[in-house]
Write an enzyme that holds these catalytic residues in place. Structure first.
Site, PDB file in Angstrom:
ATOM      1  N   GLY A  34       0.764  -1.181  -0.172  1.00 18.27           N
ATOM      2  CA  GLY A  34      -0.035  -0.089   0.096  1.00 18.27           C
ATOM      3  C   GLY A  34       0.864   1.168  -0.034  1.00 18.27           C
ATOM      4  CB  SER A  41       6.538  -0.660   9.304  1.00 17.65           C
ATOM      5  OG  SER A  41       7.148  -0.658   7.838  1.00 17.65           O
ATOM      6  CE  LYS A 169      -1.647   6.061   9.160  1.00 17.85           C
ATOM      7  NZ  LYS A 169      -0.826   7.002   8.639  1.00 17.85           N
ATOM      8  CG  ASP A 171      -7.188   5.708  15.260  1.00 15.79           C
ATOM      9  OD1 ASP A 171      -6.706   4.786  14.394  1.00 15.79           O
ATOM     10  OD2 ASP A 171      -6.218   6.224  15.833  1.00 15.79           O
ATOM     11  N   GLY A 475      35.617   9.498 -38.500  1.00 15.72           N
ATOM     12  CA  GLY A 475      36.583   8.999 -39.562  1.00 15.72           C
ATOM     13  C   GLY A 475      36.275   7.539 -40.008  1.00 15.72           C
ATOM     14  CE  LYS A 476      30.953   5.722 -37.345  1.00 16.02           C
ATOM     15  NZ  LYS A 476      30.933   7.158 -37.077  1.00 16.02           N
ATOM     16  CB  SER A 544      27.495   0.813 -32.981  1.00 18.00           C
ATOM     17  OG  SER A 544      28.549   0.915 -33.408  1.00 18.00           O
TER      18      SER A 544
END
Lengths: 644, 301
Positions: A34, A41, A169, A171, A475-476, A544
């Site tokens: 929740g 807790s 809660k 109450d 420069g690939k 890439s």
């Protein structure tokens, strides 16, 4: 504390009788979930305290902690019993799931206290994956909120069939019955399509204990059970016990040549000595010769039991395969549809290669199609290109090799998987299989007589893939072009796959988002693989930018076939050269998703060849490549056409 | 009709599954053997998991040189009887500097001799997975830990960024230098441990059974004077009292309890009505708030 136990022991004849009674108790695993501050807790702390599981030294420490970190004024802050991390106590929140143990005279319990913050959804899912019941807390003042819905949907997806709606809660709203009825109605309306078998709403105050273990006089109008009464009574059927036999092989035990045992845990059904079983992936049958356990062989084994099976014939079985019922077999396929919950900060990208792990099997896998994302507020199916952290979607998944599985709805063990990032090794997602895809069952590999080796020998060379990666303008293409000329001059059969050129044809439907870049590389890697299979030396010249896709490409190729060439030119130099005028436009903001500007480039960590281009000519770079080839005697190997 | 599995059957199956998963997935696993009752159960389960083969990994004891003498005798006897491969590691730097619990306090002693010693041993042998006997019911930071708990190359635990752990599908992937601590007894309680010892008749160190032993009352604890290295303070006297231990560690840091439980049944019935947790007898947990979490982040089990 714990006088209850003393009485029970005294009541039993002796300790052994008492323990035997304990052993007959069933176990219920549940979680609390929740939204933040709904009191999860606190509720567990209250359960532990009221069922007298807390020792005196722990209570003393708790009172101390409450003074220091408590959020409940002068009262003991029960949440501090379960919020075990320093950061949790300091911030007053739950970050990760805590497991606590308690028992009542009727049942044993393992409870997972899970965090409410959306950013820790993966920890909530961790707690839910092993639970049979969920307590969904709702703050009576807030009613059903987005996180109530998100957690309920995840609990449902993970196979939880029983829910308690703890309207907490109460109450603080004066034990208002009308408000409770309204929240209950809201939840039932929302949850009607989630497939829960039981939904039990209870008005509660975890802080003061109303309707936790004892019935509250302040909610006299409420006729249902208290929380603990319900937890003790709820019937959680064990679907695994009834299902067809499934035995995922975990470990092959071979202490000597005469003993070949298949060790694993029975995922569902039962097996007895003499039963016929079938190897899921091959369909080969055998009989169970022995069920081995220390202290003597067993005649049968049931779901949940960890045993070692010996078969009467030498069938091929290894880890990742399954021994199954011959009459009711699992599906074996390399494509299926699944619900996926995404955990990682890096979004799920269709086309990207992940490791898929089932209980014992592991294969490479990609999401081929993200069919839709589920809006956790209204269940709307929304189109999406990626799944962000904590999102849930329905996807088609393709694995590199077939796996054996059942639909998750039929088997929580054999229908589940996780996805692992190949680089960080993080667990990035969890999947629940819906069904296999027919196309996978109907498309088989066509066996061919002329293979890669024959084709390569005819060309008198060894196939290879030179993968050039680097920024735009580094420069690939220039270097790749020169390298191909050299290869061509010496009679090699080559082909260049160039990023820009391929985007004019095969990949012209793709843009430059991260998801499209991933798909761009996937297609090119597959084409490069086909070309290498045809015997060619392939030169790929693509920016890439992502490590994961370069690694995926590497793993597609045969060992030693993939050569990563990092064309390393600094960003400033690329921007200065700017041969296509793209940097200028990107830096002005006129071009989006440009690598190095507003889209990342992930530098290769260990490329085979690292070309530092600054101050060098393209010819000098090709010299470096040739030297590398010679050093590895690859030039000769290409010459001889062997080594395939 | 087949009998349903009992609670202990299920816990046993889960632990065996975990043992096998590690053996199948890691290159170099090790089991931490610290000689206590949890280690005894762990050892018993490891033998079962691989029967009729021996466990395919060695057992490591990080000896702080301050363990009870009876623990060391028991350890060596078990290794001989079961034939497992026992590695004993001592932090020689600590020995050279004469690190001890009396002069340096429990914090420094435990850090140097246990935590650093453990890290040295893991690095020395290059283990990529290490089994430990920790249980989630022992302590609240342990209640937060995964069954497969990732450690970085410095052996540190990062409690705020634990890997999700779904179903029984464990992510066993690590990069070089990284490792996983594995806790097959995560879901066992102290009662389960004793019940299993009783059911399976598992041998344990005799210190768990009540006997007249020479103890000194110090700082509110009953310390067994196991050798001459423990110097008496002026006001202290050694008394022979009927005592036993709920947990075992370094003798100067482990408090005895007065008890006449000299059988397993006696121990269990005493435990069922206990008013304090077992770690109450451990000095090292009380040093400071969150001390267990701190130690674990530094590489302690």
């Amino acid at each position: 504390m714990r006088p209850v136990l003393a009485e029970s022991v005294a009541a039993a004849e002796n300790v052994r009788d008492y323990l035997a009674g304990q052993e007959r108790k069933s176990l219920l695993r549940f979680l609390t979930c929740g939204s933040v501050d709904d009191g999860k807790s606190t509720l567990i702390g209250r359960l532990l305290a009221d069922t007298r599981q807390i020792f005196e030294d722990q209570l003393a420490a708790l009172e101390n902690d409450s003074k220091k970190h408590g959020t409940t004024g002068d009262d003991v802050d029960f949440a501090l019993l379960v919020d075990g991390l320093e950061a949790e106590r300091e911030q007053g929140i739950t970050i990760d799931v805590a497991y606590r143990f308690f028992s009542t005279p009727k049942r044993k319990f393992i409870v997972a206290d899970t965090p409410g913050h959306e950013q820790y959804t993966r920890n909530m899912a961790t707690g839910a994956s092993t639970a049979d019941l969920a307590i969904v807390l709702v703050d009576a003042r807030q009613g059903v909120v987005a996180q109530t819905r998100r957690h309920s949907i995840i609990a449902s997806l993970l196979g939880i069939r029983h829910v308690v709606v703890a309207v907490n809660k109460i109450d603080l709203v004066d034990f208002d019955r009308e408000l409770f009825d309204k929240i209950t109605a809201d939840y039932l309306e929302f949850a009607k399509s989630l497939g829960f078998k039981s939904i039990v709403p209870i008005p509660m105050s975890a802080r003061y204990g109303d309707n936790v273990t004892t019935r509250s006089e302040r909610t006299a109008w409420f006729s249902g059970p208290t929380l603990v009464e319900h937890l003790e009574m709820v019937v959680v059927d064990d679907a695994a016990a009834e299902g067809p036999f499934r035995f995922p092989v975990q470990y092959v035990n071979r202490p000597n040549l005469d003993f070949r045992g298949y060790a694993g845990t029975v995922a569902s059904g039962t097996v007895a000595k003499g039963d016929e079983v079938v190897v899921a992936k091959s369909g080969k049958a055998a009989r169970v010769k022995r069920i081995v356990a220390q202290g003597g062989d067993l005649t049968a084994a049931v779901s949940g039991q960890a045993v070692t099976l010996l078969l009467d014939s030498e069938v091929e079985v290894s880890r990742g395969n399954m021994l199954v019922s011959p009459t009711e077999r699992p599906q074996v396929a390399d494509q299926f549809t699944a619900n996926i919950v995404w955990f990682d900060e890096n979004a799920l990208k269709p086309g990207r290669s992940y490791l898929l792990r089932t209980e014992t099997d592991q294969v490479s896998a990609t999401v081929t199609e993200l069919k839709y994302r589920v809006n956790v507020n209204n269940f709307a199916q929304e189109a999406a290109k990626s799944l962000e952290m904590n999102e849930v979607g329905v996807c088609n998944v393709a694995t590199q090799a077939p796996i054996a599985f059942d639909a998750f709805a039929e088997n929580r063990v054999t229908g589940a998987f996780i996805l692992i990032d190949r680089i960080t090794n993080a667990t990035v997602g969890a999947g629940m299989i819906l069904h296999g895809l027919r196309r996978a069952e109907n498309i088989h590999w066509q066996a061919l007589d002329v293979g890669k080796r024959e084709r390569a020998i005819a060309k008198n060379q060894r196939p290879a893939v030179f993968w050039f990666t680097g920024l735009s303008g580094s420069g690939k293409s220039t270097i790749a072009n020169l390298l191909e000329k050299k290869f061509h001059a010496s009679g090699r059969h080559t082909y260049i796959l160039d990023g820009d050129n391929v985007r004019h044809g095969l990949n012209r439907d793709l843009g430059f988002t991260d998801a499209d870049r991933v798909e761009n590389i996937r297609r090119v890697a597959e084409v490069a693989k086909l070309m290498a299979d045809a015997g060619l030396i392939v030169i790929v010249s693509f920016i890439s930018p992502f490590r994961a896709e370069r690694r995926m490409a590497r793993e597609l190729m045969a060992k030693g076939e993939f050569v990563e060439v990092f064309v390393d030119t600094p960003f400033e130099e690329c921007a200065r050269r700017d041969p296509k005028g793209l940097y200028a436009r990107a830096l002005e903001g006129k071009l989006k998703n440009f690598t190095g500007v507003d889209s990342p480039y992930e530098t290769p960590e260990s490329p085979e060849i690292h070309l530092l281009t600054l101050g060098k000519t393209p010819e000098e770079m090709v010299d470096v490549l040739e030297t590398w080839l010679h050093e590895r005697d690859l030039a000769e190997e290409y010459q001889a056409g062997d080594g395939i | 009709m087949l009998a349903r599995l009992t609670h202990l059957d299920r816990l046993e199956a889960e632990a065996i599954h975990i043992f096998r998963e590690v053996a199948a997935s890691f290159a170099k696993p090790v089991m931490l053997y610290s000689v206590g009752k949890d280690s005894s159960v762990l050892l018993h389960l490891a033998m079962k998991a691989f029967y009729p083969a021996k466990p395919p990994f060695p057992f490591l004891h990080v000896d702080t040189t301050w363990k009870f003498r009876e623990m060391i005798e028991f350890r060596d006897a078990m290794a001989k009887k079961l034939g497992f491969d026992l590695l004993v590691h001592v932090n020689e730097d600590g020995v050279r500097d004469n690190i001890n619990p009396f002069d340096h306090g429990s914090n420094v002693h435990t850090h140097v001799m246990k935590t650093v010693g453990l890290r040295q041993a893991l690095d020395k042998y290059g283990f990529d997975a290490a089994f430990g006997g920790a249980r989630r019911d022992e302590e609240k930071s342990r209640a937060k830990e995964r069954i497969f708990s990732f450690r970085n190359a410095q052996h540190a635990w990062d409690p705020k960024h634990q890997r999700p752990e779904m179903w029984k599908i464990y992510n066993t992937r690590v990069s070089p230098g990284e490792s996983i601590r594995v806790f097959p007894l995560s879901n066992w309680t102290e009662l389960d441990i004793w019940q299993y010892i009783l059911q399976e008749d598992i041998p344990i160190v005799p210190l768990y059974f009540a006997k007249r032993r020479p103890v000194v009352e110090r700082d509110g604890m009953l310390i067994l004077r196991d050798d001459e290295r423990m110097k008496l303070r002026p006001s202290e006297t050694v008394e022979n009292r009927l005592v036993r231990f709920r947990t075992l560690g370094c003798y100067p840091l482990t408090g005895a309890i007065e008890s006449d439980a000299d059988s397993l049944e006696g121990i269990v019935s005493e435990m069922l009505v206990a008013r304090t947790s077992e770690r109450q007898g451990r000095l090292i947990d009380r040093d400071e708030a969150g001390s267990m979490e701190k130690k674990k982040r530094e590489g302690y089990f």
